[in-house]
Design a protein around this motif. Structure first.
Motif, PDB file in Angstrom:
ATOM      1  N   ASP A   1       0.917  -1.343  -0.005  1.00 35.52           N
ATOM      2  CA  ASP A   1      -0.069   0.083   0.019  1.00 35.52           C
ATOM      3  C   ASP A   1       0.828   1.229   0.026  1.00 35.52           C
ATOM      4  N   ASN A   2       1.016   1.961  -1.172  1.00 31.27           N
ATOM      5  CA  ASN A   2       1.635   3.328  -1.271  1.00 31.27           C
ATOM      6  C   ASN A   2       3.195   3.226  -0.781  1.00 31.27           C
ATOM      7  N   ILE A   3       3.970   2.195  -1.290  1.00 36.88           N
ATOM      8  CA  ILE A   3       5.427   2.317  -1.047  1.00 36.88           C
ATOM      9  C   ILE A   3       6.141   3.154  -1.771  1.00 36.88           C
ATOM     10  N   SER A   4       6.820   4.102  -1.274  1.00 37.74           N
ATOM     11  CA  SER A   4       7.860   5.109  -1.768  1.00 37.74           C
ATOM     12  C   SER A   4       9.146   4.847  -0.876  1.00 37.74           C
ATOM     13  N   LEU A   5      10.283   4.739  -1.624  1.00 36.90           N
ATOM     14  CA  LEU A   5      11.532   4.545  -0.919  1.00 36.90           C
ATOM     15  C   LEU A   5      12.613   4.904  -2.044  1.00 36.90           C
ATOM     16  N   SER A   6      13.714   5.260  -1.350  1.00 32.96           N
ATOM     17  CA  SER A   6      14.980   5.657  -2.155  1.00 32.96           C
ATOM     18  C   SER A   6      15.958   4.917  -1.680  1.00 32.96           C
ATOM     19  N   ILE A   7      16.709   4.076  -2.454  1.00 33.24           N
ATOM     20  CA  ILE A   7      18.001   3.526  -2.177  1.00 33.24           C
ATOM     21  C   ILE A   7      19.297   3.726  -2.875  1.00 33.24           C
ATOM     22  N   ALA A   8      20.214   4.221  -2.163  1.00 37.31           N
ATOM     23  CA  ALA A   8      21.430   4.852  -2.794  1.00 37.31           C
ATOM     24  C   ALA A   8      22.267   3.868  -3.682  1.00 37.31           C
ATOM     25  N   ALA A   9      22.814   4.081  -4.373  1.00 37.81           N
ATOM     26  CA  ALA A   9      23.804   3.193  -5.395  1.00 37.81           C
ATOM     27  C   ALA A   9      24.727   2.832  -4.172  1.00 37.81           C
ATOM     28  N   GLY A  10      25.165   1.383  -4.148  1.00 39.02           N
ATOM     29  CA  GLY A  10      26.303   0.803  -3.172  1.00 39.02           C
ATOM     30  C   GLY A  10      25.511   0.834  -1.823  1.00 39.02           C
ATOM     31  N   GLU A  11      24.204   1.013  -1.487  1.00 39.36           N
ATOM     32  CA  GLU A  11      23.883   0.874  -0.038  1.00 39.36           C
ATOM     33  C   GLU A  11      23.533  -0.443   0.163  1.00 39.36           C
ATOM     34  N   PHE A  12      23.704  -0.792   1.434  1.00 36.30           N
ATOM     35  CA  PHE A  12      23.182  -2.125   2.022  1.00 36.30           C
ATOM     36  C   PHE A  12      22.026  -1.785   2.693  1.00 36.30           C
ATOM     37  N   LEU A  13      20.664  -2.089   2.225  1.00 34.31           N
ATOM     38  CA  LEU A  13      19.574  -1.760   2.829  1.00 34.31           C
ATOM     39  C   LEU A  13      18.775  -3.140   3.522  1.00 34.31           C
ATOM     40  N   THR A  14      18.306  -3.048   4.648  1.00 35.26           N
ATOM     41  CA  THR A  14      17.586  -4.296   5.156  1.00 35.26           C
ATOM     42  C   THR A  14      16.264  -3.973   5.238  1.00 35.26           C
ATOM     43  N   ILE A  15      15.380  -4.799   5.057  1.00 29.81           N
ATOM     44  CA  ILE A  15      13.894  -4.770   5.184  1.00 29.81           C
ATOM     45  C   ILE A  15      13.288  -5.837   6.211  1.00 29.81           C
ATOM     46  N   VAL A  16      12.736  -5.460   7.286  1.00 22.90           N
ATOM     47  CA  VAL A  16      12.322  -6.193   8.405  1.00 22.90           C
ATOM     48  C   VAL A  16      10.910  -6.094   8.595  1.00 22.90           C
ATOM     49  N   GLY A  17      10.178  -7.199   9.079  1.00 17.57           N
ATOM     50  CA  GLY A  17       8.915  -7.021   9.394  1.00 17.57           C
ATOM     51  C   GLY A  17       8.119  -8.199   9.486  1.00 17.57           C
TER      52      GLY A  17
ATOM     53  N   GLU B   1      19.839  -9.444  12.804  1.00 21.26           N
ATOM     54  CA  GLU B   1      20.536  -9.588  11.450  1.00 21.26           C
ATOM     55  C   GLU B   1      20.418  -8.449  10.426  1.00 21.26           C
ATOM     56  N   ALA B   2      19.082  -7.529  10.531  1.00 27.52           N
ATOM     57  CA  ALA B   2      18.808  -6.585   9.709  1.00 27.52           C
ATOM     58  C   ALA B   2      19.624  -5.298  10.276  1.00 27.52           C
ATOM     59  N   LEU B   3      19.993  -5.203  11.612  1.00 23.16           N
ATOM     60  CA  LEU B   3      20.706  -4.018  12.128  1.00 23.16           C
ATOM     61  C   LEU B   3      22.143  -4.209  11.856  1.00 23.16           C
ATOM     62  N   TYR B   4      22.565  -5.555  11.937  1.00 18.72           N
ATOM     63  CA  TYR B   4      24.195  -5.996  11.740  1.00 18.72           C
ATOM     64  C   TYR B   4      24.497  -5.634  10.589  1.00 18.72           C
ATOM     65  N   LEU B   5      23.830  -6.055   9.501  1.00 20.49           N
ATOM     66  CA  LEU B   5      24.091  -5.851   8.240  1.00 20.49           C
ATOM     67  C   LEU B   5      23.863  -4.526   7.470  1.00 20.49           C
ATOM     68  N   GLY B   6      22.784  -3.787   7.919  1.00 21.91           N
ATOM     69  CA  GLY B   6      22.417  -2.556   7.179  1.00 21.91           C
ATOM     70  C   GLY B   6      22.890  -1.336   7.517  1.00 21.91           C
ATOM     71  N   SER B   7      23.055  -0.445   6.507  1.00 24.27           N
ATOM     72  CA  SER B   7      23.316   0.930   6.992  1.00 24.27           C
ATOM     73  C   SER B   7      21.893   1.545   7.209  1.00 24.27           C
ATOM     74  N   ARG B   8      20.875   1.095   6.764  1.00 23.20           N
ATOM     75  CA  ARG B   8      19.551   1.403   7.067  1.00 23.20           C
ATOM     76  C   ARG B   8      18.621   0.260   7.185  1.00 23.20           C
ATOM     77  N   VAL B   9      17.671   0.463   8.195  1.00 19.68           N
ATOM     78  CA  VAL B   9      16.630  -0.847   8.375  1.00 19.68           C
ATOM     79  C   VAL B   9      15.547  -0.271   7.989  1.00 19.68           C
ATOM     80  N   VAL B  10      14.755  -0.846   7.289  1.00 15.79           N
ATOM     81  CA  VAL B  10      13.186  -0.332   6.588  1.00 15.79           C
ATOM     82  C   VAL B  10      12.347  -1.451   7.344  1.00 15.79           C
ATOM     83  N   LEU B  11      11.552  -0.788   8.239  1.00 17.55           N
ATOM     84  CA  LEU B  11      10.397  -1.692   8.997  1.00 17.55           C
ATOM     85  C   LEU B  11       9.131  -1.519   8.439  1.00 17.55           C
ATOM     86  N   MET B  12       8.410  -2.622   7.954  1.00 13.53           N
ATOM     87  CA  MET B  12       7.300  -2.729   7.047  1.00 13.53           C
ATOM     88  C   MET B  12       5.991  -3.520   8.159  1.00 13.53           C
ATOM     89  N   SER B  13       5.171  -2.661   8.220  1.00 12.22           N
ATOM     90  CA  SER B  13       3.893  -3.207   8.933  1.00 12.22           C
ATOM     91  C   SER B  13       3.061  -4.067   8.006  1.00 12.22           C
TER      92      SER B  13
END
Length: 282
Positions: free
Chosen positions: A25-41, A205-217
């Motif tokens: 539902d209405n997902i908007s997100l910017s991920i930078a080149a070279g970023e390690f982004l983790t998604i948890v939920g 795991e999400a926090l250890y690996l990522g430079s940012r963590v996206v939490l989804m509901s």
């Protein structure tokens, strides 16, 4: 060349006997080149569906997906996926499994041409990089779960993708192997310079690996909170017990529970314990 990812107002539904279920539902997100982004939920928040849309394996009902500034219309060699179940070919050796992705990219059945050239040299380098140099001629049935996942990672890197999408890749591994694999991925990615989007149920795991963590509901999947991880990019095991890390872990875990209507409120836990004790003595 690494690439950025831009998601804008994504909606996704799946049909069912009730007409349809809104998954994203209405997902908007910017991920930078070279970023390690983790998604948890929690389960049902659409993490894997979102990953498949970025990969081009699913199409959103509406919205925009840009990779490196370009709209995507399906899978591409610039995006590789690593799944939880390894997806190795049992009749191919470690080296042949890693080379297979290049065979697809080159649209050729000429295995000898691949094995004689620079592609074979890269495959051997990647196999060595993930610590399997002595097992390059082994078959998947001869490998442990952790070793098979190393092969899957090497295969994903073989085509020099700009982006690697990882869907619960360590979910089936034991805790010790999982930690080894986390450090391996960080090391390999640092050398290859790839953008990573990593889906997991494991907050630590999400926090250890990522430079940012996206939490989804969940129900439907929405972006609830995006957390910056205030740790140096080079991670080490001692960071797991850093007070700042533990505080953030508690914060995210509590928020995960809140998104599914649960809480760690001590008064609630106390009342549950008192009720259980009363039942035991009734």
């Amino acid at each position: 060349m690494t690439k950025s990812i831009e998601l804008s107002r994504l909606f996704k539904s799946f049909a069912n006997n009730k007409g349809g279920t809104l998954v994203l539902d209405n997902i908007s997100l910017s991920i930078a080149a070279g970023e390690f982004l983790t998604i948890v939920g929690a389960s049902g928040c659409g993490k894997s569906t979102l990953l498949r849309i970025i990969a081009g394996l699913e199409a959103a009902d509406s919205g925009v997906v840009l990779v490196g500034g370009q709209s995507i219309d399906g899978p591409g060699v610039d995006r590789a996926m690593v799944f939880q179940d390894y997806s190795l070919f049992p009749w191919l050796t470690v080296r042949q499994n890693v080379l297979f992705s290049r065979r697809l990219a080159a649209n050729t059945h000429d295995n000898l041409a691949l094995e004689r050239g620079a592609e074979n040299e890269r495959a051997l380098r990647l196999i060595s990089l993930v610590g399997l140099g002595a097992a390059q001629d082994a078959y998947p049935s001869q490998l442990s779960g952790g070793m098979r996942q190393r092969v899957a990672i090497a295969r994903a890197l073989m085509s020099k993708p700009s982006i690697i999408l990882m869907d619960e890749p360590f979910g089936a591994l034991d805790a010790q192997t999982r930690e080894v694999m986390q450090d391996l991925v960080l090391s390999v990615v640092a050398q290859e310079g790839t953008t990573i989007v990593f889906v997991t149920h494991d907050v630590e795991e999400a926090l250890y690996l990522g430079s940012r963590v996206v939490l989804m509901s969940p129900h439907p999947g929405r972006i609830d909170t995006v957390y910056d991880v205030p740790l140096p990019r080079e991670r080490n095991v001692m960071m797991r017990i850093d007070p700042q890390f533990l505080t953030l872990k508690r914060t995210v875990m509590e928020r995960v529970r809140q998104t599914v209507g649960l809480s760690l409120d001590r008064s609630v836990l106390g009342s549950i314990g008192a009720e259980a004790s009363a039942r035991q003595h009734s």
